[in-house]
Enzyme design. Structure first.
Site, short mmCIF file in Angstrom:
data_model
loop_
_atom_site.label_atom_id
_atom_site.label_comp_id
_atom_site.label_asym_id
_atom_site.label_seq_id
_atom_site.Cartn_x
_atom_site.Cartn_y
_atom_site.Cartn_z
N LYS A 12 -91.56 6.29 -18.49
CA LYS A 12 -90.64 6.82 -19.51
C LYS A 12 -89.55 7.59 -18.80
CE LYS A 12 -90.20 6.99 -24.02
NZ LYS A 12 -90.72 6.05 -25.04
N ASP A 28 -85.17 4.59 -26.87
CA ASP A 28 -86.06 5.53 -27.55
C ASP A 28 -85.11 6.43 -28.36
OD1 ASP A 28 -89.10 6.43 -27.47
OD2 ASP A 28 -87.95 8.28 -27.48
N ASN A 76 -83.96 4.00 -35.64
CA ASN A 76 -84.38 2.61 -35.44
C ASN A 76 -85.75 2.33 -36.06
OD1 ASN A 76 -86.18 0.83 -33.35
ND2 ASN A 76 -84.17 -0.07 -33.73
P1 NDP Z 1 -83.63 7.21 -33.20
O1 NDP Z 1 -82.82 8.03 -32.29
O2 NDP Z 1 -83.10 5.89 -33.64
O3 NDP Z 1 -83.97 8.04 -34.52
C1 NDP Z 1 -84.64 9.26 -34.43
C2 NDP Z 1 -84.74 9.86 -35.82
O4 NDP Z 1 -85.64 10.95 -35.77
C3 NDP Z 1 -83.42 10.40 -36.33
O5 NDP Z 1 -83.40 10.30 -37.73
C4 NDP Z 1 -83.47 11.85 -35.86
O6 NDP Z 1 -82.68 12.75 -36.64
C5 NDP Z 1 -84.94 12.16 -36.05
N1 NDP Z 1 -85.33 13.21 -35.10
C6 NDP Z 1 -85.35 13.09 -33.75
N2 NDP Z 1 -85.70 14.24 -33.19
C7 NDP Z 1 -85.90 15.10 -34.20
C8 NDP Z 1 -86.28 16.44 -34.25
N3 NDP Z 1 -86.54 17.15 -33.14
N4 NDP Z 1 -86.37 17.01 -35.47
C9 NDP Z 1 -86.13 16.30 -36.60
N5 NDP Z 1 -85.76 15.02 -36.61
C10 NDP Z 1 -85.65 14.44 -35.42
O7 NDP Z 1 -85.05 7.04 -32.48
P2 NDP Z 1 -86.19 5.96 -32.75
O8 NDP Z 1 -86.23 5.58 -34.19
O9 NDP Z 1 -86.05 4.90 -31.73
O10 NDP Z 1 -87.51 6.78 -32.37
C11 NDP Z 1 -88.26 7.51 -33.33
C12 NDP Z 1 -89.66 7.74 -32.79
O11 NDP Z 1 -90.29 6.48 -32.55
C13 NDP Z 1 -89.74 8.49 -31.46
O12 NDP Z 1 -90.92 9.26 -31.45
C14 NDP Z 1 -89.88 7.37 -30.44
O13 NDP Z 1 -90.51 7.83 -29.26
C15 NDP Z 1 -90.76 6.42 -31.21
N6 NDP Z 1 -90.76 5.03 -30.77
C16 NDP Z 1 -89.60 4.32 -30.68
C17 NDP Z 1 -89.62 3.01 -30.30
C18 NDP Z 1 -88.40 2.17 -30.27
O14 NDP Z 1 -88.52 0.96 -30.04
N7 NDP Z 1 -87.21 2.69 -30.54
C19 NDP Z 1 -90.89 2.35 -29.91
C20 NDP Z 1 -92.06 3.16 -30.12
C21 NDP Z 1 -91.98 4.46 -30.51
P3 NDP Z 1 -81.38 13.44 -35.98
O15 NDP Z 1 -80.38 12.33 -35.85
O16 NDP Z 1 -80.98 14.49 -36.94
O17 NDP Z 1 -81.82 13.99 -34.66
O1 2IT Z 2 -92.16 4.42 -27.09
C1 2IT Z 2 -91.93 3.21 -26.89
O2 2IT Z 2 -92.83 2.37 -26.84
C2 2IT Z 2 -90.52 2.80 -26.74
N1 2IT Z 2 -89.63 3.63 -26.85
C3 2IT Z 2 -90.18 1.36 -26.43
C4 2IT Z 2 -90.34 1.07 -24.98
C5 2IT Z 2 -89.89 -0.30 -24.54
O3 2IT Z 2 -89.89 -0.50 -23.32
O4 2IT Z 2 -89.53 -1.14 -25.36
#
Ligand code: NDP
Ligand code: 2IT
Length: 455
Positions: A136, A176, A251
């Protein structure tokens, strides 16, 4: 987000010393401690049956990253002012394949957060069965309010160091929090410039026109909902007519909402760090995507433009009654009190779309109340699994259709469900998907470590 308790439950004799060493050697890393504790707790019964894991020092090795890189990221903002951020890449385990895991750009990023995410990624990636190791990275850069040009200059500076450490057979980053298609594009462009090579397999989550795979954008959210479907199916239930509370509006949240809606459920909430919206008629996905993906706006805009929806500033989204909850924002966003509120409102299933969004006390509360609970390692593994499919397509110079890719994702999520379900039964904790996921992931990694010797 909610602070977690520093008081961890005692562990079995075989693993407590490992945990004590982690805390002594890496103090001030509470998120990393939390992630390690959960895994060590789950595998106590495995170590009793399989002493070779203890004899080969598998745990002592697993909790120490193979390599960690921290670096300076200097860039110039639009006003001409020099800014300095800190960059990270933690390469945790390559025993099953190249390091694989996302990059997070968020002001809260520090070594503890990157290590917890990298540690979880080892077991998650093992669960996918796709031959990928765990890593990561990220930075404390905050993309909010930055122009495209600033984000581009930051990404270029970040890659100006990162490229030394990655490679299609070494380490393959992806997105992420704060890293989506735009950032992957800028990072990829800079890698290509620095190396004079168009190596598609260097990053995943690329644009469809230049090496990206169908369904990667949707995969994490879709996969989490497929996992919910699988858990419900064990009990003869479906998503049809279920009210679903989702947190976040990035996302993972957006595509979880889309899949819930396609499968006959009704997603009624979305949130960001300013508050949440409730829309009892069901979230209008087109409007949400317009605000979040196109305008990069705040969630209050949704309520301003959608009759019948309301915005609750700095509110707790888990107070909204729901049959199913999908926390999809960030770590430790769902407190013990929130879990009690969801349980009191009759929640049936919780699937972690985010990594470690539920505090340990919340997980315990759900399990004690008989709520179906899917940990992030299993429930959100669809994203990285589809990244591995992108890597396969890149190396074979193939392009799969959307339908084929989605079917493959559904199959993988079904396999993860069945493997974790069976492991929980095998070790005497039926229905405990946390134990199941940790055990299956750990066994796959540990067996490979023993086979490959002490390195
Ligand atoms: P994005 O940046 O697309 O979206 C994140 C969302 O969460 C936003 O709405 C953001 O709001 C909110 N958020 C983030 N940090 C905080 C915080 N400290 N307090 C309140 N709201 C918060 O990220 P993703 O959707 O990609 O990721 C979301 C979660 O999913 C994470 O935990 C990530 O590790 C996990 N994940 C993502 C994957 C991926 O493929 N993208 C795969 C597996 C897990 P704001 O804009 O106001 O900060
Ligand atoms: O937490 C996760 O699994 C991710 N942010 C996606 C990692 C990846 O390599 O697609």
């Amino acid at each position: 987000m909610t602070e977690t308790t520093a008081d961890f439950h005692p562990l079995s004799d075989a693993v407590q010393p490992v945990f004590d060493t982690v805390r002594a050697r890496s103090p001030h890393e509470p998120e990393f401690h939390q992630a390690v504790h959960e895994v060590l707790h789950s595998i106590g019964s495995v170590l009793e049956k399989r002493p070779e894991y203890v004899d080969n020092g598998v745990l002592e090795r697993l909790v120490e990253p193979e390599r960690q890189v921290m670096f300076r990221v200097p860039w110039v903002d639009d006003s001409g002012k020099l800014q300095v951020n800190r960059g990270y890449r933690v390469q945790f385990s390559s025993v099953l394949g190249p390091y694989k895991g996302g990059l997070r750009f968020h002001p809260s990023v520090n070594l503890s957060i990157i290590k917890f995410l990298g540690f979880e990624q080892i077991f998650k990636n093992a669960l996918t069965g796709q031959g990928i190791g765990g890593g990561k990275g990220g930075s404390d850069f905050d993309p909010h309010g930055r122009s495209d040009a600033e984000v581009m200059r930051f990404c270029q500076s970040f890659m100006n160091e990162l490229w030394h450490h990655i490679g299609e057979h070494t380490d393959v980053p992806a997105g992420d929090i704060g890293v989506g298609g735009r950032e992957i594009g800028y990072l990829f462009g800079m890698y290509r410039k620095l190396t004079n090579q168009h190596v598609s397999g260097i990053l995943t989550g690329k644009g469809i026109g230049w090496g990206g795979a169908q369904v990667r954008t949707e995969a994490t959210g879709y996969g989490a909902v497929f996992f919910v479907q699988e858990m419900l199916a064990v009990h003869g239930e479906t998503l049809e007519g279920k009210r679903v509370a989702v947190s976040g509006s990035g996302n993972v949240a957006i595509y979880a909402i889309e899949k819930v809606t396609q499968l006959g459920g009704r997603a009624v909430t979305a949130s960001d760090s300013s508050g949440y919206v409730v829309d009892d008629a069901g979230i209008d996905l087109g409007l949400l995507r317009q605000i979040k993906e196109v305008e990069r706006g705040r969630i209050v805009e949704y309520a301003n433009r959608r009759p019948g929806a309301r915005f609750v500033e700095r509110g707790n989204v888990w107070e909204v009654p729901a049959d199913i909850a999908v926390p999809a924002a960030t770590q430790n966003e769902l407190s013990a009190e929130s879990a009690q509120a969801l349980i009191a409102n009759g929640v049936r299933a919780v699937a972690e779309g985010a990594n470690m969004p539920c505090v340990p006390e919340a997980v315990e509360a759900f399990q004690q109340a008989g709520v179906l609970f899917a940990p992030g390692k299993a429930a959100n593994a669809g994203g990285v699994a589809t990244s591995a499919l992108e890597m396969s397509q890149n190396s074979a110079r193939q392009r799969w259709s959307f339908a084929d890719s989605e079917n493959r994702l559904r199959e993988i999520m079904g396999d993860i469900h069945d493997a974790t379900f069976r492991a929980a039964e095998r070790y005497g904790t039926p229905g405990d998907y946390v134990a199941g996921a940790n055990i299956v992931g750990f066994e796959r990694v540990a067996d490979a470590m023993i086979a490959q010797g002490v390195i």
